[in-house]
Design a protein around this motif. Structure first.
Motif, mmCIF file in Angstrom:
data_model
loop_
_atom_site.group_PDB
_atom_site.id
_atom_site.type_symbol
_atom_site.label_atom_id
_atom_site.label_comp_id
_atom_site.label_asym_id
_atom_site.label_seq_id
_atom_site.Cartn_x
_atom_site.Cartn_y
_atom_site.Cartn_z
ATOM 1 N N GLN A 247 0.827 -1.206 0.000
ATOM 2 C CA GLN A 247 0.000 0.000 0.000
ATOM 3 C C GLN A 247 0.860 1.254 0.000
ATOM 4 O O GLN A 247 0.590 2.220 -0.723
ATOM 5 N N LEU A 248 1.909 1.261 0.811
ATOM 6 C CA LEU A 248 2.809 2.406 0.867
ATOM 7 C C LEU A 248 3.477 2.627 -0.484
ATOM 8 O O LEU A 248 3.571 3.766 -0.972
ATOM 9 N N ALA A 249 3.929 1.550 -1.109
ATOM 10 C CA ALA A 249 4.556 1.657 -2.432
ATOM 11 C C ALA A 249 3.569 2.185 -3.464
ATOM 12 O O ALA A 249 3.943 2.971 -4.346
ATOM 13 N N THR A 250 2.332 1.762 -3.360
ATOM 14 C CA THR A 250 1.298 2.244 -4.289
ATOM 15 C C THR A 250 1.096 3.741 -4.128
ATOM 16 O O THR A 250 1.035 4.486 -5.115
ATOM 17 N N TRP A 251 0.977 4.217 -2.884
ATOM 18 C CA TRP A 251 0.812 5.652 -2.645
ATOM 19 C C TRP A 251 2.004 6.440 -3.195
ATOM 20 O O TRP A 251 1.824 7.491 -3.808
ATOM 21 N N ILE A 252 3.205 5.954 -2.954
ATOM 22 C CA ILE A 252 4.404 6.653 -3.419
ATOM 23 C C ILE A 252 4.431 6.702 -4.951
ATOM 24 O O ILE A 252 4.712 7.750 -5.552
ATOM 25 N N ALA A 253 4.127 5.579 -5.584
ATOM 26 C CA ALA A 253 4.187 5.509 -7.046
ATOM 27 C C ALA A 253 3.152 6.415 -7.692
ATOM 28 O O ALA A 253 3.462 7.155 -8.635
ATOM 29 N N THR A 254 1.919 6.388 -7.214
ATOM 30 C CA THR A 254 0.876 7.234 -7.812
ATOM 31 C C THR A 254 1.135 8.711 -7.532
ATOM 32 O O THR A 254 0.818 9.565 -8.355
ATOM 33 N N THR A 255 1.727 8.998 -6.371
ATOM 34 C CA THR A 255 2.080 10.385 -6.055
ATOM 35 C C THR A 255 3.109 10.923 -7.047
ATOM 36 O O THR A 255 2.942 12.008 -7.617
ATOM 37 N N CYS A 256 4.174 10.167 -7.266
ATOM 38 C CA CYS A 256 5.228 10.617 -8.192
ATOM 39 C C CYS A 256 4.708 10.703 -9.622
ATOM 40 O O CYS A 256 5.115 11.591 -10.386
ATOM 41 N N TRP A 257 3.811 9.830 -9.966
ATOM 42 C CA TRP A 257 3.247 9.865 -11.317
ATOM 43 C C TRP A 257 2.368 11.092 -11.509
ATOM 44 O O TRP A 257 2.433 11.768 -12.528
ATOM 45 N N GLU A 258 1.537 11.397 -10.512
ATOM 46 C CA GLU A 258 0.653 12.568 -10.617
ATOM 47 C C GLU A 258 1.439 13.872 -10.592
ATOM 48 O O GLU A 258 1.153 14.800 -11.344
ATOM 49 N N VAL A 259 2.420 13.936 -9.710
ATOM 50 C CA VAL A 259 3.125 15.204 -9.499
ATOM 51 C C VAL A 259 4.214 15.438 -10.540
ATOM 52 O O VAL A 259 4.389 16.561 -11.032
ATOM 53 N N LYS A 260 4.946 14.385 -10.897
ATOM 54 C CA LYS A 260 6.083 14.545 -11.804
ATOM 55 C C LYS A 260 5.925 13.797 -13.131
ATOM 56 O O LYS A 260 6.802 13.902 -13.994
ATOM 57 N N GLN A 261 4.824 13.056 -13.285
ATOM 58 C CA GLN A 261 4.641 12.211 -14.473
ATOM 59 C C GLN A 261 5.855 11.323 -14.697
ATOM 60 O O GLN A 261 6.344 11.146 -15.812
ATOM 61 N N SER A 262 6.348 10.778 -13.592
ATOM 62 C CA SER A 262 7.576 10.001 -13.653
ATOM 63 C C SER A 262 7.558 8.896 -12.602
ATOM 64 O O SER A 262 6.970 9.062 -11.519
ATOM 65 N N THR A 263 8.196 7.788 -12.931
ATOM 66 C CA THR A 263 8.425 6.723 -11.950
ATOM 67 C C THR A 263 9.928 6.517 -11.755
ATOM 68 O O THR A 263 10.379 5.429 -11.398
ATOM 69 N N ASP A 264 10.673 7.581 -11.981
ATOM 70 C CA ASP A 264 12.129 7.525 -11.789
ATOM 71 C C ASP A 264 12.431 7.346 -10.300
ATOM 72 O O ASP A 264 11.798 7.950 -9.433
#
Length: 406
Positions: A247-264
């Protein structure tokens, strides 16, 4: 005659307006409940039986229940009905299920001589009357003990923030990341959660904490290291609602995708590391959090409620030597907002989100500011946003922080 015609037209207009008002409010046809699918299936069977519905169909493996009941309508010019309820229960995870409901209505009409009791049912299809659905959900709440708090997909209280974009889920992210990068992020999050020092001894799990009904809140007992001023370890008690590594990884991944359009990993691991330093991904629902924030190995007590530091109004409830008694620890677990000073702390767990970041992210509720006016409304907002995150792939509090800091 004209008066009668006018009254008839007026009455007809009122009926039409009532029908339009009912149709313009979108019915809530799905809820989430923090319970296993099998538990909910049995609860729903008891519910329809106790409310005198006739069960037409059952399929436990599919989570399907169909029940029917004739309903007497006590309204002028409104025929009686027969209502058929179709419940479908789908598991979301081991502690969460979704219940969907469709209500089919049939109107009862006389088809011949009334003395001959000849009647038929006119199928009106699936109802869109929001009141019908709301009545079922209201009745169902009392039947879901101890899972009394149901979480509606359409929030019935004023939303603390903008509506969640339905399309933003983990599956929205690039497939290559989901295959290769996400498993690595999950492992990274396991190391974050390994730093959760308050999860030492699980005492019990509760789904009836006020304001957190239905959520699997866990009560932990923990001990600090040896305190340099007291010479002994300090005991703490705290209710926690911590995410899993996934769940934590999911929140982090979707956050970075929404904010930076990136999964770097530059963004993913920066956010994970920040959460590790700030909270260890621990969300204190209520209780004491000992921290040696200012002096190493001097553990000072911070009282938390709804993921935010709070200040107890009665000074006798706080230890003068920074070492909480057992009575004080128990008090912190049961205190209400009325036991607190008007102001609260600045930051919300698990990502130290502050009020300014909340406003910049579209927050509308007046929660004060980050300076002298830090009012208690912040507790309600943080609680609601974290509860929404618990049922979602997104964490709005995390996104608010990331928009300013990533």
């Amino acid at each position: 005659m004209k008066n009668k015609s006018f009254l008839g037209l007026l009455l007809f207009s009122c009926i039409c307006l009532t029908a339009i008002a009912q149709e313009t409010t979108k019915p809530v046809k799905a809820i989430y409940v923090n319970a296993d699918q099998n538990i909910l299936f049995d609860k729903l069977i008891d519910f329809v039986q106790n409310n005198e519905y006739f069960i037409l169909s059952l399929d436990k493996q599919a989570g399907f229940i169909q029940a029917q009941k004739p309903v007497e309508i006590k309204k002028v010019f409104k025929p009686n009905e027969r209502r058929t309820l179709n419940f479908v229960i789908r598991p979301i995870n081991e502690n969460l299920s979704q219940i969907t409901l469709n209500i089919r209505c049939e109107e009862k009409h006389w088809g011949g001589s009334e003395s001959g009791h000849v009647y038929y049912y006119d199928d009106k299809g699936v109802s869109q009357n929001s009141d019908l659905y709301q009545n079922i959900w209201d009745e169902l709440k009392s039947a879901l003990v101890p899972y009394r708090q149901v979480i509606f997909t359409t929030v019935t209280t004023p939303a603390p923030t903008k509506a969640l974009p339905a399309e933003t889920t983990l599956n929205s992210l690039p497939k290559a990341f989901l295959k290769n990068g996400f498993p690595l992020l999950v492992e990274r999050c396991r190391t974050v959660l390994a730093s959760a020092y308050m999860t030492q001894k699980l005492l019990s799990e509760h789904t009836d904490i006020p304001g957190w009904e239905g959520y699997p809140v866990k009560l932990y007992e923990y001990y600090t290291g040896k305190d340099i001023k007291k010479g002994v370890a300090k005991r703490g008690l705290v209710y926690l609602l911590n995410p899993s590594a996934e769940q934590l990884a999911t929140w982090i991944a979707t956050t970075c995708w929404e904010v930076k359009q990136s999964t770097d990993t530059t963004y993913l691991y920066k956010l994970a590391e920040f959460i590790k330093r700030q909270s260890g991904a621990q969300f204190p629902v209520q209780g004491v959090v000992y921290e040696d924030m200012y002096t190493k190995n001097f553990y000072e007590p911070y009282i938390f409620k709804d993921g935010v530091t709070v200040y107890v109004a009665d000074s006798t409830k706080m230890p003068t030597d920074k070492h909480c008694t057992d009575e004080q620890l128990e008090f912190y677990l049961h205190m209400t907002n009325a036991d607190l000073k008007p102001n609260t702390g600045r930051y919300a767990r698990i990502c130290s989100t502050n009020r300014t970041q909340y406003y910049k992210n579209g927050g509308k509720t007046d929660v004060g500011d980050n300076d002298e006016h830090r009012n208690q409304s912040w507790l309600n907002v943080v609680r609601q946003l974290y509860q929404l995150a618990w049922l979602s792939d997104r964490n709005e509090l995390m996104i608010a922080w990331a928009k300013e800091q990533l």
